[in-house]
Design a protein around this motif. Sequence first.
Motif, PDB file in Angstrom:
ATOM      1  N   LYS A 107      36.904  38.604  34.055  1.00 54.15           N
ATOM      2  CA  LYS A 107      37.267  38.737  35.472  1.00 54.15           C
ATOM      3  C   LYS A 107      38.742  38.358  35.683  1.00 54.15           C
ATOM      4  O   LYS A 107      39.464  39.043  36.393  1.00 54.15           O
ATOM      5  N   GLN A 108      39.142  37.270  35.042  1.00 54.64           N
ATOM      6  CA  GLN A 108      40.542  36.820  35.171  1.00 54.64           C
ATOM      7  C   GLN A 108      41.502  37.872  34.631  1.00 54.64           C
ATOM      8  O   GLN A 108      42.516  38.186  35.247  1.00 54.64           O
ATOM      9  N   LYS A 111      41.838  40.742  36.970  1.00 60.06           N
ATOM     10  CA  LYS A 111      42.695  40.405  38.112  1.00 60.06           C
ATOM     11  C   LYS A 111      44.160  40.509  37.710  1.00 60.06           C
ATOM     12  O   LYS A 111      44.965  41.125  38.391  1.00 60.06           O
ATOM     13  N   HIS A 114      45.269  44.019  37.261  1.00 61.61           N
ATOM     14  CA  HIS A 114      45.004  44.865  38.434  1.00 61.61           C
ATOM     15  C   HIS A 114      44.005  45.979  38.116  1.00 61.61           C
ATOM     16  O   HIS A 114      44.194  47.138  38.502  1.00 61.61           O
ATOM     17  N   THR A 117      37.687  46.222  40.061  1.00 59.79           N
ATOM     18  CA  THR A 117      36.390  45.624  39.731  1.00 59.79           C
ATOM     19  C   THR A 117      35.801  45.066  41.012  1.00 59.79           C
ATOM     20  O   THR A 117      36.485  44.998  42.037  1.00 59.79           O
ATOM     21  N   GLU A 119      34.868  42.548  43.804  1.00 57.91           N
ATOM     22  CA  GLU A 119      35.462  41.287  44.263  1.00 57.91           C
ATOM     23  C   GLU A 119      34.591  40.164  43.750  1.00 57.91           C
ATOM     24  O   GLU A 119      33.364  40.216  43.920  1.00 57.91           O
ATOM     25  N   ARG A 121      34.229  35.743  42.358  1.00 58.93           N
ATOM     26  CA  ARG A 121      34.805  34.421  42.154  1.00 58.93           C
ATOM     27  C   ARG A 121      34.084  33.717  41.031  1.00 58.93           C
ATOM     28  O   ARG A 121      32.906  33.958  40.775  1.00 58.93           O
ATOM     29  N   GLU A 185      29.723  37.931  42.529  1.00 50.83           N
ATOM     30  CA  GLU A 185      30.534  39.053  43.017  1.00 50.83           C
ATOM     31  C   GLU A 185      29.807  39.909  44.018  1.00 50.83           C
ATOM     32  O   GLU A 185      28.595  39.780  44.220  1.00 50.83           O
TER      33      GLU A 185
END
Length: 425
Positions: A107-108, A111, A114, A117, A119, A121, A185
């Motif tokens: 996920k990191q 991000k 860019h 994916t 949204e 956390r 997510e």
Amino acid sequence: MRVMVIGSGGREHALAYALAKSPRVDEVLCAPGNAGTASIGQNVEVKADDHDGLMTLARERGVDLTIVGPEAPLCAGIVDRFEAEGLRVFGPTKAAARIEGDKAYAKQLMKLAHVPTAEGRVFERYDSARDYIATRDTGVVVKAAGLAAGKGVSVCEDPADGLLALERIMVDRVFGGAGDTVVVEELLKGQELSVFALVDGRTIYVLETAQDHKPIGDGDTGPNTGGMGAYSPAPIATPDVMGTVERDVLVPIVDAMRNDGAPYRGLLYVGLMLTAAGPKVLEFNCRFGDPESQPILMRLESDLFDLLESVVAGRLAEAEVRWSPRPAVCVVMASEGYPGKYQSGKVIEGLDRVAAMKDVYVFHAGTRRVENVAVTSGGRVLGVTALGEDVADAKGRAYEAVEAIHFENAYYRSDISDKAICVPR
Ligand code: AMP
Ligand code: GLY
């Protein structure tokens, strides 16, 4: 050349089948393999988690290239160990396999690069994750960050169910340490697509497409499984979609991994949701998909050994790949009860009849040989795969073969590939 395939499922049988067709391959060892791989090469009783045993085997038997099928040994660093000993091996290093083994890392990275994916956390504390889910008024997906044998993801239309899923992961610790970190997510809607790319650290080659059928029941009903069937190509993977995936997902993620000191070498599997806002990544896997490999590899006309070797050597840009234009359909025959409890040890009949059918191949997934008879030994037992002039023809041939095979309490879906037949081209 002598090659070794590590693993024992349908994917590994498909890899062994395609490798054995190479004029450069003299012998295929499978560790531990299944009743199907035993008819292609030699099964060796060493398990996929016995890295020392596998290295000894590769050294003693003079294996020229080892192909690692499942994610667990890859995430545990088997490739690093083989490479440190100077043994040639196909698959990502431990650092690169984190893209599957650690969903928080994936996920990191997405991000940072860019990559589109869901949204999401990342949480390491139960309280924080609980408070976050409690504020949501739409569906959530709760994922254990570590490897959980494909069971770590809960898709919850109601956030209240998300709280229960979170509790199971972080309080009851049903996946142990794999649930120490969770990713929460947004729930995405759309059709799912799997994209498979060979990557040699830099060059990306996207394989023919396939679509999986995850739910156990016809019409995509019931609980998710490892996959109940697949077909290739997938009409939803239009040139437009594939172009977007290559440009917005594959290129940036492969660059990001190289820049992160974890260059990706191996097969990169991208699980996507085709949403109204475009393709979005659900997950990455660090290995071939199962059962998707079965119809895909049945369509491969060029030499798989050459292709995998070019990845290992960093020469993928020079590879030439040819595919059959004919579609392939793979129907999984499972043990009744799967993905829950099921019985094993049932004698499988009819395989000899199917062996005589043209353009049909039965990939074994959960089988073993007992006194020269194939018996069931897993939830997913066989992947019955056929090529056809079109999808309907391939489907017809695959089901004709399925009906010729018998074992007690066999279960299969009857609608594999219908989505491809119904989608207007
Ligand atoms: P994963 O292992 O992350 O791919 O999740 C397994 C399955 O859960 C996927 O194949 C999807 O069917 C479903 N899934 C995962 N993430 C999402 C999401 N954000 N929205 C909807 N479904 C999802
Ligand atoms: N067919 C899904 C997977 O290989 O993960």
